[in-house]
Write a protein that holds these residues in place. Structure first.
Motif, PDB file in Angstrom:
ATOM      1  N   TYR A 363       0.487  -1.335   0.147  1.00  0.00           N
ATOM      2  CA  TYR A 363      -0.196  -0.020   0.074  1.00  0.00           C
ATOM      3  C   TYR A 363       0.889   1.007  -0.369  1.00  0.00           C
ATOM      4  CZ  TYR A 363      -3.536   3.268   1.144  1.00  0.00           C
ATOM      5  OH  TYR A 363      -4.596   4.184   1.547  1.00  0.00           O
ATOM      6  N   SER A 432      -5.206  -0.458   1.963  1.00  0.00           N
ATOM      7  CA  SER A 432      -5.898   0.040   2.849  1.00  0.00           C
ATOM      8  C   SER A 432      -4.916  -0.122   4.464  1.00  0.00           C
ATOM      9  CB  SER A 432      -6.803   0.310   3.851  1.00  0.00           C
ATOM     10  OG  SER A 432      -7.314  -0.912   4.600  1.00  0.00           O
ATOM     11  N   ASP A 433      -4.612   0.306   4.970  1.00  0.00           N
ATOM     12  CA  ASP A 433      -3.660  -0.639   6.611  1.00  0.00           C
ATOM     13  C   ASP A 433      -3.982  -1.615   7.404  1.00  0.00           C
ATOM     14  OD1 ASP A 433      -1.916   2.502   6.263  1.00  0.00           O
ATOM     15  OD2 ASP A 433      -3.349   3.045   7.919  1.00  0.00           O
TER      16      ASP A 433
END
Length: 808
Positions: A363, A432-433
């Motif tokens: 990411y 995403s995280d």
């Protein structure tokens, strides 16, 4: 009394690498090897005493010189010994009786002798070989008996019969003997012994690539001709692997090579002696592998020879899901029509069913910049066993050799290849995280390849100057048809996937694919080439290589029938020169060399003004030294290279939707390799590669930075082994070694960097090799190191593999 074997390993320090870390892990490996020695140790004190005698002798050449490395065999019992540097041998524990003794050496006539062995007595059996010392030395050079992992002489690299010291190009060779000692069950494991190869990249259909001088290099060349096949390569049919360094577009099709070099796999050929070898390997991750190598002459005069190599392979991934199952068959046939004409015909046929190789994209807007810090489970595949594909391979190869005269011969070679991937291939993307997206392509993707070469090879003199010349023509064609659709799954929490983890299965994916549009495209590329290369010997010590290749490319691009559109089509012409100079400071022992080499890669598309792009060129300057010392006990190459890549494309700063062609890239470095046999039974293979790559003129986002695909800038490999050459446990051996790579990048731009940490991996092996069987055990990754490929694929943890081979 229990017998122990002590092996002292030399300390090797590599400048600019974490050598302390590399060596600190060796004691763990040595402890395991020591433990294996205890398990395999023969306790002679507890052995039941039986009536026996001893056979001793000395073998000399016809001029009275001791003959080393000669095999001595008792025909009736298969007991064998190898002569030492004094020509002496000893065979103990021989039961009383009458026997036939055979003394043999590769390339020499076998000598026989009748002996009678009596209890508790020594029987003397001396032999005199009909050849003299000079002839024996010639065979040592060809057979490399003094250094069993040294097999540098090859006709493939220069398409001429050149010795390593005569060739201005750098190359490494991994032999079948080394692969057996290391219990290689996966083709790319052989590349652990090649300086600068790095961690292999495994693609969805089983095909592979590695590094060469900072450039990704695929395995597409076979016996010097295209082996283009988007499929896995099984090691069962491999005689040796040749890693040819530097831009090699002069003698090899540029579609098959990279700017860093070319990997040429040399396959097993039929022999004039009947033999059979059956192998079985079993190991961690449910590895089960059966191989067979059957060779037989088909007629009494041995002009028709047949050989077949087969492999049945099955294993699971160390991760929660993932598997590989394959069947491989490789028949080969040779027919010597007469003294001038010979024909070779062989094929490779396989079926390969597997789940996709792990591939992860990070990411770019996340907070994590190193794969080791990413909270993703090393042992999770994030895929299912039902989401799989099947690859098929059917390749046919042929070669016709004709001796035109004492100075000229003709060589005609052809390859016809087919490979297909049908099923589902996957990819993982972190979005995403904590989120990961599973993507899939359901596809039917066949490739077709045709390659024809015609070479005329001469060895002649112009006045007093010797010339070795190859002149060749080549036609190459590659086609593909691709039918596919793409499916994207809902985002999954990769830290706590829960029940949704099981949703990535064939039923759910197929339902989504049924409502997704398919795309069908066709490609067709042809090239026509003419080339010549001449090695000129001004003296026995000074020679030059002059080479030139001209290629005409006709790429019809990608055609989409549904829209009747064609994109990426182009026609280009390219020239690739090569120049090399060799001076043997000490004839047949030390040579200084330098080379200029050129490679090219075609570039499709146009700039803003609709100008067609030119081929991309890589020009290499290299200099170094080669050693072959002490009767081939030490062979080494050390070189410095400088590769400048021009005509690369980069984003047009004035028209961002287009590219301009003025980019440049630099790759330079040092490579060193040593293959040594300091004393009988003890072998060392060591390599070191330092590569400094950077974009010298490119997009602002990567200007001055190292290309992520260039891999680690420092790589090292080491393998040390010892095999007991004589005595009661003759054939017992041990090996230990490892690989080191410095930190590298998966992404390296001014806005985002994602780091792959350095690694040190240690392997060890123990084996017992006899004339009729071989037993081996291999421990890979002894320290259970976690490390990753460029595609962020987790690599295998510790695995033990047992191997048994029966020889007939």
């Amino acid at each position: 009394m229990t017998r122990f074997i002590q092996i002292k390993l030399p300390t090797v320090l590599f400048k600019n690498i974490n050598a302390k870390l590399f060596l600190s892990k060796l004691p763990n490996a040595l402890f395991i090897v020591y433990f294996l020695a205890l398990v395999l140790n023969v306790d002679t004190a507890l052995a039941q005493k039986s009536a026996s005698g001893t056979v001793k002798g000395t073998i000399r050449t016809s001029d009275g010189v001791a003959a080393e490395y000669v095999n001595v065999l008792i025909k009736e019992t298969n007991q064998v010994a190898i002569t030492n540097k004094n020509g002496n041998f000893t065979l103990r524990n021989v039961k009383p009786g009458n026997y036939t003794m055979l003394a043999s050496f590769v390339g020499l006539n076998t000598q026989s002798q009748q002996v009678t062995v009596t209890e508790d007595n020594i029987t003397v059996a001396d032999f005199t070989l009909t050849e003299n010392k000079q002839r024996l030395n010639e065979i040592h050079i060809n057979g490399r008996k003094s250094n069993k992992f040294l097999r540098k002489e090859t006709d493939d690299i220069a398409k001429l019969p050149l010795k390593n010291l005569e060739n201005p190009q750098v190359y490494s060779v991994v032999t079948n003997e080394l692969m057996k000692e290391q219990v290689v069950t996966n083709y790319v494991d052989a590349f652990k012994n090649i300086p600068g190869a790095g961690v292999p990249l495994i693609y969805n259909n089983g095909r592979t690539s590695l590094l060469s001088r900072g450039f990704t290099t695929e395995n597409l060349v076979r016996n010097g001709i295209s082996g283009f096949d988007y499929n896995s390569v099984d090691p069962a049919n491999i005689e040796k692997v040749e890693a040819i360094k530097g831009p090699s577009g002069t003698l090899f099709n540029s579609s098959m090579v990279s700017f860093g070099g070319v990997f040429n796999r040399v396959t097993k050929k039929p022999l004039d002696t009947a033999k059979t070898e059956i192998g079985y390997q079993s190991g961690g991750f449910d590895l089960n592998r059966i191989t067979a190598d059957v060779n037989t002459p088909l007629n009494k005069d041995k002009t028709a020879l047949f050989r077949i190599n087969t492999a049945l392979h099955s294993e699971h991934s160390f991760q929660d899901e993932g598997f590989t199952r394959s069947i491989f068959v490789a028949p080969s046939f040779t027919y010597q029509v007469n003294d001038r004409l010979s024909v070779q015909l062989d094929a490779e046929i396989s079926t390969y069913n597997a789940t996709s190789a792990y591939r992860l994209a990070p990411y770019a807007k996340g907070k994590v910049f190193n794969i080791k810090d990413l909270a993703i489970d090393y042992n999770r595949s994030f895929a299912g066993n039902s989401v799989d594909y099947t690859s098929k391979q059917f390749d046919v190869f042929g070669q016709v050799n004709y001796k035109i005269s004492d100075h000229w011969k003709s060589q005609t070679a052809f390859a016809r290849t087919y490979s297909n991937t049908k099923g589902m291939v996957t990819q993982l993307t972190i979005v995403s995280d904590t989120g990961i997206r599973q993507s899939l392509q359901k596809q039917d993707f066949p490739y077709y390849g045709t390659n024809i070469q015609q070479n005329f090879i001469g060895d002649f003199k112009l006045g007093s100057i010797r010339n070795r010349l190859v002149v060749g023509l080549e036609y190459y064609n590659q086609k593909s048809n691709r039918d596919f659709t793409t499916v994207n799954m809902p985002v999954l929490n990769y830290t706590k996937p829960g029940a949704a983890y099981d949703n990535f299965n064939a039923d759910k994916v197929s339902a989504l694919a049924a409502s997704s549009p398919y795309t069908y495209t066709q490609t067709n590329l042809s090239s026509y080439a003419v080339y010549a290369s001449d090695v000129i010997n001004f003296t026995d010590q000074l020679s030059a290589m002059l080479s030139l290749r001209a290629d005409r490319f006709d790429n019809k691009g990608s055609y989409t029938p549904s829209t009747n559109t064609r994109t990426g089509n182009y026609k280009q012409t390219a020239l690739a020169p090569k120049f090399g100079l060799v001076y043997q400071v000490v004839e047949n022992q030390v040579s200084l060399f330098g080379n200029y080499m050129n490679g090219f890669s075609n570039v499709s598309g146009t700039d803003f003004n609709n100008n067609t792009f030119k081929p991309q060129y890589a020009n290499q300057w290299e200099t170094g030294v080669k050693f072959d010392l002490w009767d081939h006990k030490i062979s080494s190459t050390v070189s410095y290279y400088d590769i400048s890549v021009t005509n690369t494309t980069r984003q047009d700063p004035d028209h961002p939707a287009f590219n301009i062609q003025d980019g440049t890239q630099l790759s330079k470095g040092v490579e060193a390799e040593v293959i040594a046999n300091p004393f009988t039974g003890f072998n060392i293979i060591a390599g070191y590669a330092y590569n400094n790559s950077k974009y010298t003129k490119a997009d602002a986002s990567v200007q001055g930075l190292r290309p992520a695909a260039a891999g680690p800038d420092k790589l090292a490999n080491l393998w040390v082994s010892y095999r007991i050459p004589e005595g009661k446990v003759q054939g017992l051996g041990f090996g230990v070694g490892g690989n080191y790579g410095s930190a590298s990048y998966q992404t390296n731009t001014t806005t985002f960097k994602f780091v792959i940490p350095s690694y040190t991996v240690i392997d060890a092996t123990a084996f017992y090799d006899q004339p009729s069987y071989r037993i081996g055990v291999k421990l890979d990754n002894l320290t259970n190191e976690k490390y990753w490929s460029f595609r962020l694929a987790p690599q295998n943890p510790t695995r033990c593999t047992l191997s048994l081979n029966l020889k007939f």
